[in-house]
Scaffold this active site. Structure first.
Site, PDB file in Angstrom:
ATOM      1  N   GLY A 153       0.825  -1.213   0.000  1.00  0.00           N
ATOM      2  CA  GLY A 153       0.000   0.000   0.000  1.00  0.00           C
ATOM      3  C   GLY A 153       0.850   1.250   0.000  1.00  0.00           C
ATOM      4  O   GLY A 153       0.506   2.247  -0.645  1.00  0.00           O
ATOM      5  N   TRP A 180       2.172   1.665  -3.484  1.00  0.00           N
ATOM      6  CA  TRP A 180       1.123   2.160  -4.375  1.00  0.00           C
ATOM      7  C   TRP A 180       1.119   3.687  -4.413  1.00  0.00           C
ATOM      8  O   TRP A 180       0.849   4.284  -5.454  1.00  0.00           O
ATOM      9  CB  TRP A 180      -0.247   1.648  -3.904  1.00  0.00           C
ATOM     10  N   HIS A 181       1.446   4.309  -3.295  1.00  0.00           N
ATOM     11  CA  HIS A 181       1.395   5.771  -3.221  1.00  0.00           C
ATOM     12  C   HIS A 181       2.505   6.440  -4.028  1.00  0.00           C
ATOM     13  O   HIS A 181       2.375   7.611  -4.397  1.00  0.00           O
ATOM     14  CB  HIS A 181       1.474   6.241  -1.769  1.00  0.00           C
ATOM     15  N   GLY A 182       3.583   5.757  -4.283  1.00  0.00           N
ATOM     16  CA  GLY A 182       4.646   6.394  -5.049  1.00  0.00           C
ATOM     17  C   GLY A 182       5.878   5.518  -5.179  1.00  0.00           C
ATOM     18  O   GLY A 182       6.119   4.628  -4.364  1.00  0.00           O
ATOM     19  N   PHE A 205      -0.410  10.502  -7.015  1.00  0.00           N
ATOM     20  CA  PHE A 205      -0.407   9.065  -6.783  1.00  0.00           C
ATOM     21  C   PHE A 205      -1.202   8.321  -7.851  1.00  0.00           C
ATOM     22  O   PHE A 205      -1.192   7.113  -7.875  1.00  0.00           O
ATOM     23  CB  PHE A 205      -0.983   8.744  -5.391  1.00  0.00           C
TER      24      PHE A 205
END
Length: 497
Positions: free
Chosen positions: A328, A331-333, A497
């Site tokens: 997770g 996923w943000h960067g 994102f």
């Protein structure tokens, strides 16, 4: 096109709103098509170059969804192969555009130590919103494979993916939340109660962004940028700067989510709740049930549960929690700072579950316990936000040192960054207002409960009228204040994102 722009508020949205209901009076299918095209225009306003990728993704996933549907002569093995193939394509596209240079850069570091020439970077531009529309469609494909999808209209599917209130920064939508609404003829009939309520929610979200999120962001950027450039923050500067970012990301993303819900409600469509006062949480488990709810739900249903969830013993459960949050974070960067952020929250969740299982068990904490739990949770969230915002681990380490007082305790707040605005009381007043809103007031979305509460005054029409009029006047005044702040480029944090 930003929600907080003149073009969107005074041109785009009024045209879409009137056009949608005008066309809907004659043809619901045509109105859905109009809204889908308007959403594609909204996306293309950002980047025409990225539009073909979005359209291609939609066409491929719609086709894959049809192939995943049970049909005579189509075996489960063939459907599973199609599922694997479609997931590989989606994740491959996401990895190419979002993580290719990150991966090559890390490989090059290893090659440089071995004296080998580095690989060339791809320098691929990141299409805006790719993480959100990819995750949305991955969930759709998995549900098709599990026989949970029954709506097959291509127009509605395009609208489901491109629907402009959520397209750029979420929430991550589930087909079961949207497809029935698009198929309902009542959606295409104007409901003035929904329009007025939706506009109020939009204005409240806009105020969060412009009146609290952006001012906090100016101060947070000053501290984080200064540290990135080599300034060593004192304890006071570090903690105040981190608090400013803690409020900035809340009011920026929560504000966007409120605006998305409000705009959608005007169009007769209900988006899911994405925030529920997360900073009131008394433990980190509760925090993730309140923060970015749609993403948390996606990670639980499509990553944590397939990994085994809590079905394979406590040790495996903790590992699954950690891996879910680690991915997770990624996923943000595409940066190690996001990976560390995810790892921190994975660790926090492991400790929280272990505490519940071994120490607290089923006992409910008292008032003191809840206060201490809230304080610990809030501090842990702030600590994790440092790596989320920092431009490098070096900068994050410098901020952590400042928070520990290793660079001195205090000076004139932020004077080491040469910032006169930090001496103004408006900064602390805005911070105080932000904390009160976060910790004492209900979420904006509960306007849907506030306004119906006026029905309790049905037997007292005068009081009901005063209540409604006061809400309307307050909303108009707040909108005027927000419009006076428009004009400067102020994108939402989650756009990256």
């Amino acid at each position: 096109m930003l929600f907080n722009s003149y073009a969107f508020i005074f041109i785009y949205f009024p045209i879409v709103l009137f056009g949608f209901f005008l066309i809907g009076r004659r043809s619901t299918r045509a109105a859905a098509g109009f809204l889908a095209l308007a959403s594609l225009f909204f996306y293309g306003w950002w980047s025409v170059q990225a539009l073909p990728l979005l359209v291609g993704s939609i066409c491929f996933n719609y086709w894959a969804g049809l192939r995943l549907t049970r049909a005579p002569g189509r075996t489960d093995a063939a459907r599973k192969r199609m599922l694997v193939f479609s997931l590989v394509v989606n994740l491959g596209v996401l990895a190419t555009f979002k993580y290719a240079d990150f991966f090559v850069g890390n490989v090059n570091e290893g090659l440089s130590t071995a004296g080998i020439a580095p690989l060339p970077l791809l320098h691929v531009a990141l299409p805006i919103g790719i993480s959100f529309y990819t995750f949305t469609q991955i969930a759709f494909l998995v549900d098709c494979w599990q026989d949970k999808v029954h709506e097959r209209s291509f127009v509605h599917y395009v609208l489901f993916v491109t629907y402009f209130p959520h397209l750029i920064a979420g929430p991550v939508l589930h087909h079961a939340q949207m497809m029935p609404q698009f198929a309902n003829p009542a959606t295409y009939r104007v409901d003035f109660d929904k329009v007025s309520l939706g506009l109020a929610i939009f204005v409240f979200g806009l105020a969060k962004k412009l009146l609290i999120g952006d001012p906090m962001g100016q101060y947070a950027d000053l501290m984080f940028t200064g540290v990135h450039n080599g300034v060593q923050p004192t304890m006071a500067s570090a903690w105040v700067g981190v608090m400013a970012y803690t409020l900035q990301i809340y009011f920026d993303f929560s504000g966007y989510s409120d605006m998305a819900v409000g705009l959608s409600l005007c169009l007769g469509v209900q988006l899911p709740l994405n925030f529920n006062s997360p900073y009131k949480s008394t433990n980190i488990i509760e925090f993730w049930r309140r923060w970015h709810i749609s993403l948390s739900t996606f990670l639980r249903d499509y990553l944590y549960v397939p990994l085994g969830g809590n079905r394979k013993g406590p040790a495996r459960r903790y590992l699954n929690l950690f891996l879910t949050m680690l991915l997770g974070g990624l996923w943000h960067g595409a940066a190690w700072t996001f990976v560390i952020w995810g790892a921190l929250h994975g660790f926090f969740l492991m400790v929280n579950h272990l505490w519940n299982a071994k120490v607290r068990r089923n006992a409910k904490p008292g008032v003191v316990g809840r206060v201490l739990g809230w304080l610990l949770t809030f501090v842990c969230v702030m600590i994790a936000w440092v790596v989320f915002r920092a431009e490098s681990m070096t900068a994050a380490t410098a901020i952590y040192k400042g928070m520990l007082g290793m660079n001195g305790m205090t000076q004139s707040i932020f004077s080491e960054f040469g910032s006169i605005p930090y001496r103004k009381p408006e900064f602390f007043q805005t911070m105080l207002v932000g904390l009160i809103i976060c910790l004492a007031l209900p979420p904006t979305i509960t306007l849907q409960r506030w306004v119906p509460q006026a029905q309790m005054l049905a037997g007292r029409p005068r009081l009901a009228w005063i209540f409604t009029a006061a809400m309307a006047v307050f909303t108009v005044i707040l909108l005027g204040v927000c419009v006076s702040k428009l004009g400067s480029y102020s994108p939402f944090l989650y756009f990256q994102f």
